[in-house]
Design a protein around this motif. Structure first.
Motif, PDB file in Angstrom:
ATOM      1  N   ALA A 254     -24.161  16.540   5.912  1.00 41.79           N
ATOM      2  CA  ALA A 254     -24.995  16.800   4.738  1.00 41.79           C
ATOM      3  C   ALA A 254     -25.804  15.553   4.408  1.00 41.79           C
ATOM      4  O   ALA A 254     -25.444  14.438   4.778  1.00 41.79           O
ATOM      5  CB  ALA A 254     -24.131  17.193   3.534  1.00 41.79           C
ATOM      6  N   THR A 255     -26.914  15.762   3.670  1.00 35.13           N
ATOM      7  CA  THR A 255     -27.754  14.644   3.246  1.00 35.13           C
ATOM      8  C   THR A 255     -27.379  14.192   1.840  1.00 35.13           C
ATOM      9  O   THR A 255     -26.588  14.848   1.164  1.00 35.13           O
ATOM     10  CB  THR A 255     -29.247  15.041   3.214  1.00 35.13           C
ATOM     11  N   GLY A 256     -28.001  13.109   1.420  1.00 36.14           N
ATOM     12  CA  GLY A 256     -27.836  12.628   0.058  1.00 36.14           C
ATOM     13  C   GLY A 256     -28.468  13.553  -0.967  1.00 36.14           C
ATOM     14  O   GLY A 256     -28.283  13.365  -2.168  1.00 36.14           O
ATOM     15  N   GLU A 257     -29.211  14.536  -0.502  1.00 38.11           N
ATOM     16  CA  GLU A 257     -29.757  15.573  -1.392  1.00 38.11           C
ATOM     17  C   GLU A 257     -28.822  16.771  -1.469  1.00 38.11           C
ATOM     18  O   GLU A 257     -29.143  17.775  -2.070  1.00 38.11           O
ATOM     19  CB  GLU A 257     -31.104  16.077  -0.868  1.00 38.11           C
ATOM     20  N   LYS A 258     -27.675  16.642  -0.817  1.00 37.55           N
ATOM     21  CA  LYS A 258     -26.670  17.698  -0.745  1.00 37.55           C
ATOM     22  C   LYS A 258     -27.181  18.925   0.004  1.00 37.55           C
ATOM     23  O   LYS A 258     -26.870  20.044  -0.340  1.00 37.55           O
ATOM     24  CB  LYS A 258     -26.148  18.068  -2.134  1.00 37.55           C
TER      25      LYS A 258
ATOM     26  N   ALA B 243     -17.888  17.482   2.656  1.00 38.22           N
ATOM     27  CA  ALA B 243     -19.198  16.851   2.897  1.00 38.22           C
ATOM     28  C   ALA B 243     -19.976  16.721   1.591  1.00 38.22           C
ATOM     29  O   ALA B 243     -20.594  15.687   1.326  1.00 38.22           O
ATOM     30  CB  ALA B 243     -19.997  17.652   3.923  1.00 38.22           C
ATOM     31  N   LEU B 244     -19.943  17.760   0.765  1.00 41.85           N
ATOM     32  CA  LEU B 244     -20.657  17.702  -0.514  1.00 41.85           C
ATOM     33  C   LEU B 244     -20.024  16.685  -1.456  1.00 41.85           C
ATOM     34  O   LEU B 244     -20.729  15.990  -2.193  1.00 41.85           O
ATOM     35  CB  LEU B 244     -20.705  19.092  -1.156  1.00 41.85           C
ATOM     36  N   LYS B 245     -18.692  16.558  -1.417  1.00 42.75           N
ATOM     37  CA  LYS B 245     -18.014  15.536  -2.231  1.00 42.75           C
ATOM     38  C   LYS B 245     -18.431  14.139  -1.762  1.00 42.75           C
ATOM     39  O   LYS B 245     -18.711  13.261  -2.579  1.00 42.75           O
ATOM     40  CB  LYS B 245     -16.502  15.694  -2.138  1.00 42.75           C
ATOM     41  N   LYS B 246     -18.483  13.950  -0.446  1.00 42.21           N
ATOM     42  CA  LYS B 246     -18.904  12.652   0.087  1.00 42.21           C
ATOM     43  C   LYS B 246     -20.358  12.357  -0.290  1.00 42.21           C
ATOM     44  O   LYS B 246     -20.709  11.209  -0.574  1.00 42.21           O
ATOM     45  CB  LYS B 246     -18.736  12.610   1.603  1.00 42.21           C
ATOM     46  N   ALA B 247     -21.201  13.383  -0.298  1.00 40.29           N
ATOM     47  CA  ALA B 247     -22.597  13.192  -0.709  1.00 40.29           C
ATOM     48  C   ALA B 247     -22.648  12.767  -2.175  1.00 40.29           C
ATOM     49  O   ALA B 247     -23.396  11.856  -2.532  1.00 40.29           O
ATOM     50  CB  ALA B 247     -23.405  14.465  -0.485  1.00 40.29           C
TER      51      ALA B 247
END
Length: 103
Positions: A43-47, A78-82
């Motif tokens: 995932a990206t930093g934009e989720k 992945a979203l939590k890490k983002a």
């Protein structure tokens, strides 16, 4: 008045830095896995989810539920890490400020 002008310049500089950091987050990625690496989500930093990789060994037509659970687990991680990455990168701008709801 001079103090107010300096404060406005500092705020504009901070605003520009925050915008740049947000742009950089679009390019940064995080990766999470589930099932011992059988399912990977990027995932990206934009989720935004960029990629889902599923190992052939985990694809069992008789156990679709397990695959679904692994995909959900990897995606949520992945979203939590983002979120963590966003908070770390953007938090430096709000450090010391008491602004509820900001990063």
């Amino acid at each position: 008045m001079k103090n107010m002008g300096n404060m406005m310049k500092q705020m504009q500089k901070l605003q520009k830095q925050m915008a740049q950091a947000q742009e950089e987050l679009k390019e940064k990625t995080v990766e999470a896995t589930a099932g011992g690496g059988m399912v990977k989500v990027i995932a990206t930093g934009e989720k935004k989810i960029l990629e889902v990789v599923i190992s052939e060994e985990v694809v069992d037509p008789d156990d679709v539920e397990m695959l679904q659970d692994l995909i959900l687990a990897a995606t949520n991680e992945a979203l939590k890490k983002a979120d963590d990455m966003i908070n770390q990168d953007m938090g430096k701008f709000t450090k010391g400020m008491n602004m509820p709801g900001m990063f």
